[in-house]
Structures are given as structure tokens and as C-alpha cells.
Motif scaffolding. Structure first.
Motif, short mmCIF file in Angstrom:
data_model
loop_
_atom_site.label_atom_id
_atom_site.label_comp_id
_atom_site.label_asym_id
_atom_site.label_seq_id
_atom_site.Cartn_x
_atom_site.Cartn_y
_atom_site.Cartn_z
N TYR A 180 0.85 -1.19 0.00
CA TYR A 180 0.00 0.00 0.00
C TYR A 180 0.88 1.24 0.00
O TYR A 180 1.99 1.24 0.57
N ASN A 181 0.39 2.31 -0.61
CA ASN A 181 0.97 3.63 -0.39
C ASN A 181 -0.15 4.59 -0.02
O ASN A 181 -1.30 4.18 0.15
N GLU A 201 3.87 10.20 7.93
CA GLU A 201 2.67 10.97 7.60
C GLU A 201 2.16 10.68 6.19
O GLU A 201 0.96 10.79 5.92
N ASP A 202 3.06 10.34 5.29
CA ASP A 202 2.68 9.99 3.92
C ASP A 202 3.58 8.83 3.51
O ASP A 202 4.63 9.01 2.91
N GLY A 203 3.15 7.63 3.88
CA GLY A 203 4.03 6.49 3.71
C GLY A 203 3.39 5.31 3.04
O GLY A 203 2.28 5.39 2.48
N GLY A 204 4.11 4.20 3.09
CA GLY A 204 3.61 2.98 2.48
C GLY A 204 4.27 1.76 3.09
O GLY A 204 5.19 1.86 3.92
N ALA A 208 7.76 8.08 -1.40
CA ALA A 208 8.73 8.02 -2.49
C ALA A 208 9.57 6.75 -2.42
O ALA A 208 9.82 6.09 -3.43
N TYR A 209 9.99 6.40 -1.21
CA TYR A 209 10.81 5.20 -1.02
C TYR A 209 10.01 3.95 -1.39
O TYR A 209 10.52 3.06 -2.10
N ILE A 210 8.77 3.87 -0.94
CA ILE A 210 7.95 2.69 -1.20
C ILE A 210 7.63 2.59 -2.69
O ILE A 210 7.67 1.49 -3.28
N GLU A 211 7.34 3.71 -3.33
CA GLU A 211 7.04 3.66 -4.77
C GLU A 211 8.27 3.22 -5.56
O GLU A 211 8.15 2.47 -6.54
N LYS A 212 9.45 3.66 -5.13
CA LYS A 212 10.68 3.25 -5.80
C LYS A 212 10.90 1.75 -5.66
O LYS A 212 11.17 1.05 -6.64
N LYS A 213 10.75 1.23 -4.43
CA LYS A 213 10.95 -0.19 -4.18
C LYS A 213 9.88 -1.03 -4.89
O LYS A 213 10.17 -2.11 -5.43
N ALA A 214 8.65 -0.54 -4.90
CA ALA A 214 7.58 -1.27 -5.57
C ALA A 214 7.86 -1.37 -7.07
O ALA A 214 7.60 -2.40 -7.69
N GLY A 215 8.40 -0.29 -7.62
CA GLY A 215 8.75 -0.31 -9.04
C GLY A 215 9.84 -1.33 -9.34
O GLY A 215 9.76 -2.08 -10.31
N GLU A 216 10.85 -1.36 -8.48
CA GLU A 216 11.95 -2.31 -8.67
C GLU A 216 11.47 -3.75 -8.56
O GLU A 216 11.95 -4.64 -9.28
N LEU A 217 10.51 -3.98 -7.65
CA LEU A 217 10.02 -5.34 -7.40
C LEU A 217 8.79 -5.69 -8.23
O LEU A 217 8.24 -6.79 -8.10
N LYS A 218 8.35 -4.72 -9.05
CA LYS A 218 7.18 -4.91 -9.91
C LYS A 218 5.93 -5.26 -9.09
O LYS A 218 5.20 -6.20 -9.39
N ILE A 219 5.71 -4.48 -8.03
CA ILE A 219 4.53 -4.65 -7.19
C ILE A 219 3.54 -3.53 -7.50
O ILE A 219 3.89 -2.35 -7.49
N GLU A 220 2.30 -3.91 -7.78
CA GLU A 220 1.26 -2.91 -8.01
C GLU A 220 0.67 -2.50 -6.66
O GLU A 220 0.05 -3.31 -5.97
#
Length: 449
Positions: free
Chosen positions: A5-6, A21-24, A39-51
């Protein structure tokens, strides 16, 4: 399976009490792999191909941990009203226990677990104190498994009391061993020993309990000092105080969860601390039965781990942990006439990481940290007139928490409730069956009198 989740406000309850406050959050095969800002979670999700799922600005909390209840009692709400503990058990619970059958237990357990999920509870420690028929442990653990709830099952037993409820120690321990072999292994289910309160267990049974516990690495939960009855009966029966009796029996230890601990003073507190005993505080049941107020502050000062529980619906009338947290904090404030006697933050820790610690699960659950199990709930104050608006989200949860605002519940990485809808159980069927079985139980009690 990888999920995440984000767009969340995350209250971690970790060692630093971090709040994003604005995380995932990302988790895989039931384990949290990443927690952080968006930002960190979206970056990691992109690397791991997680929707990523959109958290819609909701608040994520660690799953609540109810360290004491009796789920079968959920079909007994209102049966023992306006009685003291000493009258409540013989007049209400014992007659019901004598005729309790699998169908009643199943209905109560399902209703209790449904209520737990609705309140954001992900781990339940259930003390199945009455065992009038065989096989109730397997029945209950199978239901918990079907509904996806993490459970510590306390296998209750006694050797003093009504003949229908008394068991031989060797039969109890054989049942515990069988349950451990079938259900333990992955951390979702644990089986504990749960001897009756001191007035229902002989010295021989307590010694046998400690012997089995040590040989089989099996913790113990027990009602202790709920009122002054423990001490009164121990002095009459054993010629010594209850705390001295318990310590000399070998019962006390770091693997013991002492439930209630209301009628205690300096001697009991220092003995608990010396033996590293943990405590489950059950404020609503203590008020309901007029038992008194547990000295939580004094126990905390002594270094004792104190967690919180609802107790059974027979002495509470619900299994609502949100309610227990609010009343648990307010009762301490009122008793001590000190607004800081129990803070919102302190109560949240008691209901999460301290609950996990009391159950020996703090390496698995109780906070939102990488490596721990993905047990959490999403809280949406906008769905409840009680919980809206928000100024301090922890204070909102503790003092204005409402099950209507508990939006989604994830246990061991599996979503068991999503946007208020149960995914692994039919809630309406549970409600309908509970009413029928409650009426059936009353008929059985009347026929047995």
C-alpha cells in the motif's frame, strides 16, 4: 505473494515510535519487507514490480492483540449481569459450562472472532476454561484457521469443582500435546496451558503444570488475584498467602501470564517482578464484576510487562478492544486522579507491542517493522461520527475509536476484511447462528436444572 500500500499515515509503534505521515508498506509471503515514506515505497515497488494499493489517506496501525478472552462466552452476553465474581461464576458460567456442547462453542468462537476482526484485532489469546466435552481445542483452532486470525489457545482445566468440569492431568496434557503437534509451527497458532484459578486447582495440579511446561516449552496463562478470593481460599486451604503458595508450587516464571491481578499489593508485585511474570489487564470485566482496579502503574514501575484484554463477553458483554483501551486508560486516570496515569500512547503500546511481548510473540508481531509479520489494520475516521475529526490520531484511536472506522484488516499478509467486508467468513450467517445457539443454550441449562 508480494503486495503493498501507499498513501497511508503509518503508526509503527516501533522502538522509536515512528510515524510516517505519507508512507507505504510492502510485504511478501506474510512478512513486512519495506516500510517508509511514499517516495521510497514507490521506488521499491517499481523495482520489485509490485502494483500498490491506494491507502486513500487512511491510518495504518499494528494489529491489536487481545491477551485475554473466553470466545465461547460470546453467546452468553447479558446472562450474568449485576453479579460479583463469586456469584457470577456459580450462578451463570458453571450452569452454562455443564451443558456446553460443540455447537455452542462454535457459534461463540465465530461471533467473538468476527467482533475481534471488526475492532482491528489480529491476535487473540483465548482461555477456553471449560472443557465439558472432548475436542473443543481442535474445534476452536480450526475456526481461527478458517477465519485467518492469529491465536494463542489456552487449554483450560481444573481438578476442583463440578464433576462435569474436572479432568485428570494426564488427559489434559495428552490433549495439549496433540494440539501442539497439529497446529504449532508457523507462528499463527500456539497452544498454552491454562489451569483454573487457584480455587479450582490443587497444589498437585499446579506442580504438574509447571513440570509439563518446562519439559515441553509450553507457556501458562491463569486467572490470578481477580479478587481477594485467591488469598482467602489459599489461607484456608494451604495455611499461607496465595502468592507464597504460587511461588512455592513453582508456577511463577517468565512463561506465565497472570490474568487480572487486581487484588495485589507490594508483596505480589515484587514477587511477579522477581519471577518475570507478565500481566493481562482486563479493565471492563473488573468494572463489570466490581472486582476493583488493577495497580497498573505500580506494576509498570516494577518492570512488569502489562498488556490488555477484553475478558469474555460473559463478564464484559462484548469483545471490543477499542472499548477496552479507552476504559483501560480512563480507569487508571480516575483511580489515581492523574491524567498521566495512563496516556493514549501508553495504552496503544499495551494493546500492541506489550501484548505481543506478554505472549512471547514480540519478534513476530506488535509493531510495523521490516521482518515482522504483516498484521495490521487500516483506520478511516471519516467513516464514523465518533472518530471524526482527527487532531491526534493515537488519541483518536484510543478515546474515539469506533469499529465502523476499522476499514481493512490484514493478518499474516492475508486480507481478512476489506473496506468493511469479510472475505473469509459470512458475517450474517455468524450472527444468525449465534442468536439460535444462545437460545438453545438457555434451553439446555433449564432442562439440566
Amino acid at each position: 505473494m508480494r503486495e503493498g500500500y501507499n498513501n497511508l499515515h503509518i503508526v509503527t509503534v516501533d522502538g522509536l515510535d515512528r510515524i510516517y505521515e505519507d508512507g507505504g508498506i510492502l510485504y511478501e509471503d506474510g512478512v513486512i519487507t519495506h516500510v517508509g515514506d511514499r517516495a521510497y515505497i514507490e521506488k521499491k515497488a517499481g523495482e520489485l514490480k509490485i502494483e500498490l494499493k491506494d491507502g486513500k489517506g487512511r491510518y495504518l496501525f499494528p494489529g491489536l492483540i487481545n491477551t485475554h478472552t473466553h470466545l465461547y462466552q460470546d453467546i452468553m452476553k447479558g446472562m450474568g449481569s449485576d453479579l460479583s465474581l463469586e456469584d457470577w461464576f456459580p450462578k451463570s458460567m458453571a450452569p452454562a459450562g455443564a451443558v456446553l456442547r460443540e455447537r455452542h462453542v462454535a457459534a461463540g468462537v465465530k461471533l467473538g472472532l468476527a467482533e475481534a476482526i471488526r475492532c482491528g484485532v489480529t491476535t487473540v489469546a483465548d482461555y477456553m476454561q471449560l472443557q465439558p466435552v472432548k475436542g473443543l481445542g481442535k474445534l476452536e483452532l480450526d475456526i481461527a484457521k478458517d477465519m485467518g486470525v492469529r491465536m494463542v489457545y489456552g487449554r483450560g482445566y481444573r481438578d476442583i469443582g463440578k464433576k462435569e468440569l474436572v479432568e485428570k492431568a494426564e488427559d489434559v496434557f495428552a490433549d495439549v500435546t496433540a494440539l501442539k503437534e497439529e497446529f504449532e509451527g508457523d507462528g499463527m497458532y500456539r497452544v498454552w496451558l491454562a489451569p483454573a484459578a487457584g480455587w479450582g486447582a490443587s497444589l498437585e495440579l499446579l506442580k504438574a503444570t509447571r513440570k509439563y511446561a518446562d519439559r515441553n516449552a509450553t507457556p501458562i496463562m491463569m486467572h490470578m488475584f481477580e479478587t481477594g478470593t485467591d488469598d482467602k481460599i489459599s489461607r484456608e486451604r494451604n495455611g499461607k498467602s496465595a502468592i507464597r503458595h504460587y511461588e512455592e508450587s513453582g508456577l511463577l516464571g517468565a512463561d506465565l501470564l497472570a490474568v487480572h491481578s487486581v487484588a495485589i499489593g507490594e508483596e505480589e508485585i515484587s514477587t511477579y517482578a522477581r519471577n518475570h511474570v507478565s500481566v493481562s489487564y482486563n479493565p471492563i470485566a473488573n468494572m463489570y464484576l466490581a472486582s476493583g482496579v488493577a495497580p497498573v502503574g505500580e506494576m509498570l514501575k516494577a518492570g512488569i510487562t502489562v498488556a490488555i484484554g477484553t475478558d469474555g463477553a460473559g463478564s464484559n458483554n462484548d469483545n471490543d478492544m477499542l472499548e477496552a483501551m479507552k476504559f483501560g486508560a480512563l480507569l487508571q486516570k480516575t483511580f489515581h486522579k492523574d491524567p498521566l496515569a495512563m496516556t493514549a500512547g501508553g495504552m496503544l503500546r499495551m494493546a500492541t507491542i506489550e501484548g505481543a511481548r506478554a505472549l512471547g510473540l514480540d519478534q513476530l508481531v506488535g509493531s510495523i517493522e521490516v521482518g515482522k509479520k504483516a498484521d495490521f489494520f487500516l483506520f478511516d475516521p471519516a467513516k464514523s461520527v465518533k472518530s471524526c475529526p482527527v487532531h491526534d490520531i493515537v488519541a483518536t484511536l484510543i478515546y474515539s475509536g469506533d469499529h465502523k472506522a476499522v476499514d481493512t484488516v490484514v493478518i499474516n499478509g492475508k486480507t481478512v476484511m476489506e473496506e468493511g467486508r469479510f472475505l473469509l467468513a459470512d458475517e450474517q450467517e455468524i450472527l444468525n447462528t449465534a442468536q439460535l445457539m444462545a437460545e438453545d443454550l438457555v434451553r439446555c441449562i433449564q432442562e439440566n436444572q
